[in-house]
Write a protein that holds these residues in place. Structure first.
Motif, PDB file in Angstrom:
ATOM      1  N   UNK A   1       0.820  -1.213   0.000  1.00 37.31           N
ATOM      2  CA  UNK A   1       0.000   0.000   0.000  1.00 37.31           C
ATOM      3  C   UNK A   1       0.856   1.267   0.000  1.00 37.31           C
ATOM      4  N   UNK A   2       2.074   1.172   0.482  1.00 38.77           N
ATOM      5  CA  UNK A   2       2.963   2.340   0.511  1.00 38.77           C
ATOM      6  C   UNK A   2       3.751   2.523  -0.780  1.00 38.77           C
TER       7      UNK A   2
ATOM      8  N   UNK B   1      -0.263  12.454  -4.763  1.00 38.59           N
ATOM      9  CA  UNK B   1      -0.083  11.222  -3.981  1.00 38.59           C
ATOM     10  C   UNK B   1      -1.313  10.963  -3.112  1.00 38.59           C
ATOM     11  N   UNK B   2      -1.852  12.005  -2.496  1.00 40.52           N
ATOM     12  CA  UNK B   2      -3.044  11.852  -1.667  1.00 40.52           C
ATOM     13  C   UNK B   2      -4.229  11.370  -2.509  1.00 40.52           C
ATOM     14  N   UNK B   3      -4.397  11.925  -3.687  1.00 38.83           N
ATOM     15  CA  UNK B   3      -5.486  11.509  -4.570  1.00 38.83           C
ATOM     16  C   UNK B   3      -5.337  10.071  -5.026  1.00 38.83           C
ATOM     17  N   UNK B   4      -4.136   9.703  -5.419  1.00 38.01           N
ATOM     18  CA  UNK B   4      -3.890   8.324  -5.855  1.00 38.01           C
ATOM     19  C   UNK B   4      -4.132   7.351  -4.709  1.00 38.01           C
ATOM     20  N   UNK B   5      -3.618   7.678  -3.523  1.00 36.01           N
ATOM     21  CA  UNK B   5      -3.817   6.803  -2.367  1.00 36.01           C
ATOM     22  C   UNK B   5      -5.291   6.675  -2.015  1.00 36.01           C
ATOM     23  N   UNK B   6      -6.044   7.762  -2.108  1.00 31.54           N
ATOM     24  CA  UNK B   6      -7.468   7.714  -1.793  1.00 31.54           C
ATOM     25  C   UNK B   6      -8.200   6.788  -2.757  1.00 31.54           C
ATOM     26  N   UNK B   7      -7.920   6.927  -4.045  1.00 32.48           N
ATOM     27  CA  UNK B   7      -8.572   6.084  -5.049  1.00 32.48           C
ATOM     28  C   UNK B   7      -8.172   4.618  -4.865  1.00 32.48           C
TER      29      UNK B   7
ATOM     30  N   UNK C   1      -9.833   3.167  -1.679  1.00 32.52           N
ATOM     31  CA  UNK C   1     -11.255   2.952  -1.920  1.00 32.52           C
ATOM     32  C   UNK C   1     -11.459   1.707  -2.784  1.00 32.52           C
ATOM     33  N   UNK C   2     -10.680   1.597  -3.844  1.00 30.12           N
ATOM     34  CA  UNK C   2     -10.799   0.431  -4.720  1.00 30.12           C
ATOM     35  C   UNK C   2     -10.457  -0.865  -4.005  1.00 30.12           C
ATOM     36  N   UNK C   3      -9.359  -0.865  -3.245  1.00 33.06           N
ATOM     37  CA  UNK C   3      -8.972  -2.072  -2.505  1.00 33.06           C
ATOM     38  C   UNK C   3     -10.009  -2.411  -1.446  1.00 33.06           C
ATOM     39  N   UNK C   4     -10.581  -1.397  -0.808  1.00 32.00           N
ATOM     40  CA  UNK C   4     -11.625  -1.644   0.189  1.00 32.00           C
ATOM     41  C   UNK C   4     -12.870  -2.253  -0.432  1.00 32.00           C
TER      42      UNK C   4
END
Length: 100
Positions: free
Chosen positions: A44-45, A69-75, A78-81
């Motif tokens: 995830x990192x 980076x924040x936007x990519x991590x959020x997407x 969300x997708x992984x969740x």
């Protein structure tokens, strides 16, 4: 990446210590298995690490990179969740909760 590796190692080791064998020793193989089971935290990192690494090498400007980076991590989270909830057969409950 170090900020992801340290908690992965600590959590894996703590998990193994909590489930010691009858002699009270965790066992090297058990510790290694427990630590390796923490791979999703490290994976995830990776996107953020690669973005920052690329900026450090000069592939793109670092100005405003934290927002990307924040936007990519959020997407990604969300997708992984959603994928994890679908795998756990909870997609219906998740969608109904989001629609409320």
């Amino acid at each position: 990446m170090a900020a992801a590796l340290a908690p992965a190692l600590a959590h894996g080791y703590a998990h193994q210590i909590a489930h010691r064998d009858a002699q009270g020793r965790p066992g090297i193989r058990g510790v290694v298995r427990a630590v390796l089971a923490e791979w999703p935290l490290v994976v995830a990192a990776l996107p953020t690490t690669l973005l920052l690494w690329g900026a450090g090498l000069g592939w793109w400007h670092s100005t405003g990179l934290e927002y990307v980076a924040f936007g990519i991590n959020t997407v990604l989270l969300l997708g992984w969740g959603l994928l994890a909830s679908r795998a756990a057969d909870r997609a219906v409950a998740l969608v109904s909760t989001l629609l409320k």
